[in-house]
Design a protein around this motif. Structure first.
Motif, short mmCIF file in Angstrom:
data_model
loop_
_atom_site.label_atom_id
_atom_site.label_comp_id
_atom_site.label_asym_id
_atom_site.label_seq_id
_atom_site.Cartn_x
_atom_site.Cartn_y
_atom_site.Cartn_z
N SER A 34 185.83 35.17 -11.04
CA SER A 34 186.94 36.25 -11.32
C SER A 34 186.88 36.77 -12.66
N THR A 35 187.45 37.65 -12.87
CA THR A 35 187.39 38.31 -14.13
C THR A 35 188.02 37.42 -15.22
N LEU A 36 189.00 36.42 -14.61
CA LEU A 36 189.52 35.61 -15.83
C LEU A 36 188.47 34.43 -15.88
N VAL A 39 186.03 35.27 -18.26
CA VAL A 39 186.37 35.23 -19.94
C VAL A 39 186.75 33.78 -20.42
N ARG A 40 186.94 32.99 -19.44
CA ARG A 40 186.86 31.35 -19.73
C ARG A 40 185.26 31.21 -19.98
N SER A 41 184.36 31.70 -19.27
CA SER A 41 182.93 31.18 -19.63
C SER A 41 182.68 31.37 -21.37
N PHE A 98 180.37 43.40 -23.01
CA PHE A 98 181.14 43.62 -21.71
C PHE A 98 179.86 43.40 -20.37
N TYR A 99 178.72 43.85 -20.64
CA TYR A 99 177.72 43.54 -19.68
C TYR A 99 177.34 41.95 -19.69
N HIS A 100 177.14 41.18 -20.63
CA HIS A 100 176.76 39.88 -20.40
C HIS A 100 178.00 39.07 -20.05
#
Length: 275
Positions: A34-36, A39-41, A98-100
């Protein structure tokens, strides 16, 4: 947390087809998230972490550096050159981050294609807007020729943007910006012959800029060094990370050259040598 997340990473054969673009990077792929989750990655090790942080740090550096080093007050009406230069420096790093970061989004190929287009738009803006101060200062004493050069550059940039967005491979994307590079070389030659104007020393910065960008693109296309030892460079020092590092240094060289030219323009008022 890092160990738990690392266990869920995928190998090359298990990741989605649209992410299988480098067969020499064998493991470390994030699962669909997911989007979140994307971000957590940012907080555990995977094979895109280096790409995200290299351009993320470059973006933060330029956000601080640009306002402090561009001579806004001295430029007057020429402040638009500083504005286009800022966009040229910030766009490729922002698009790349944003891409990566979100390329493993569970939206799949549809989301990935849009992210890739955003990344290519950043590169296109760097090539297109980045050349405007160079052309403007180099041809300051040749107003008609400068106008023609700007029109030609605009046309080549439009074609390059379309070709980059519709390209199907890294080689095709690299080739898409070829005519823009050739046009810049002609401007470099004009200045190198002493016919153009600009700050002493800025030309060498522009030459280093293009050399580093070209080297990074070739390394990425060649998939070196991971091609020599598949699996050994899955997380660090693979071709794409090397390209990111070289492109960040390339943008820094562009900024150094443009800053020198803008300072020259502010102090000399585009004064042309007497015949």
């Amino acid at each position: 947390m890092a160990r738990k997340s690392t266990r869920h990473l995928l190998d090359w054969a298990s990741c989605p087809c649209h992410l299988q673009f480098n067969p020499f990077v064998l493991k470390g792929y994030r699962p669909a998230s997911s989007t979140l989750g994307c971000v957590r990655s940012l907080f555990y090790l995977h094979n895109e972490l280096g790409n995200i942080y290299i351009h993320g740090l470059a973006l933060l550096t330029f956000l601080v550096l640009l306002p402090l080093t561009i001579p806004w007050r001295q430029l007057g009406w020429g402040s638009w050159l500083g504005g286009t230069h800022c966009l040229a420096c910030l766009a490729p790093a922002a698009g790349s981050v944003f891409y990566h970061l979100f390329m493993c989004h569970h939206g799949g190929r549809r989301v990935y294609s849009r992210l890739l287009a955003l990344d290519m738009c950043g590169v296109w803006l760097a090539n297109s807007l980045g050349a405007l101060p160079l052309i403007h200062c180099t041809l300051a004493c040749w107003p008609r020729f400068r106008l023609i050069a700007l029109i030609v550059h605009t046309f080549l940039s439009t074609v390059a943007g379309w070709r980059a967005l519709t390209a199907r491979s890294n080689i095709a994307r690299l080739q898409a910006f070829g005519w823009q590079a050739i046009a810049r070389l002609l401007i470099f030659g004009f200045r190198g012959l002493g016919l153009g104007t600009g700050a002493p020393g800025s030309l060498s910065c522009y030459l280093r800029m293009d050399a580093l960008a070209l080297l990074g693109g070739l390394v990425n296309v060649a998939r070196l060094p991971e091609r020599w030892n598949p699996g050994a460079f899955d997380y660090w020092c693979n071709s794409h990370q090397i390209m990111h590092l070289l492109s960040a240094i390339s943008i820094l060289q562009l900024h150094t050259g443009v800053t020198r030219d803008l300072l020259w323009a502010a102090h000399h008022g585009y004064a042309c040598p007497e015949a």
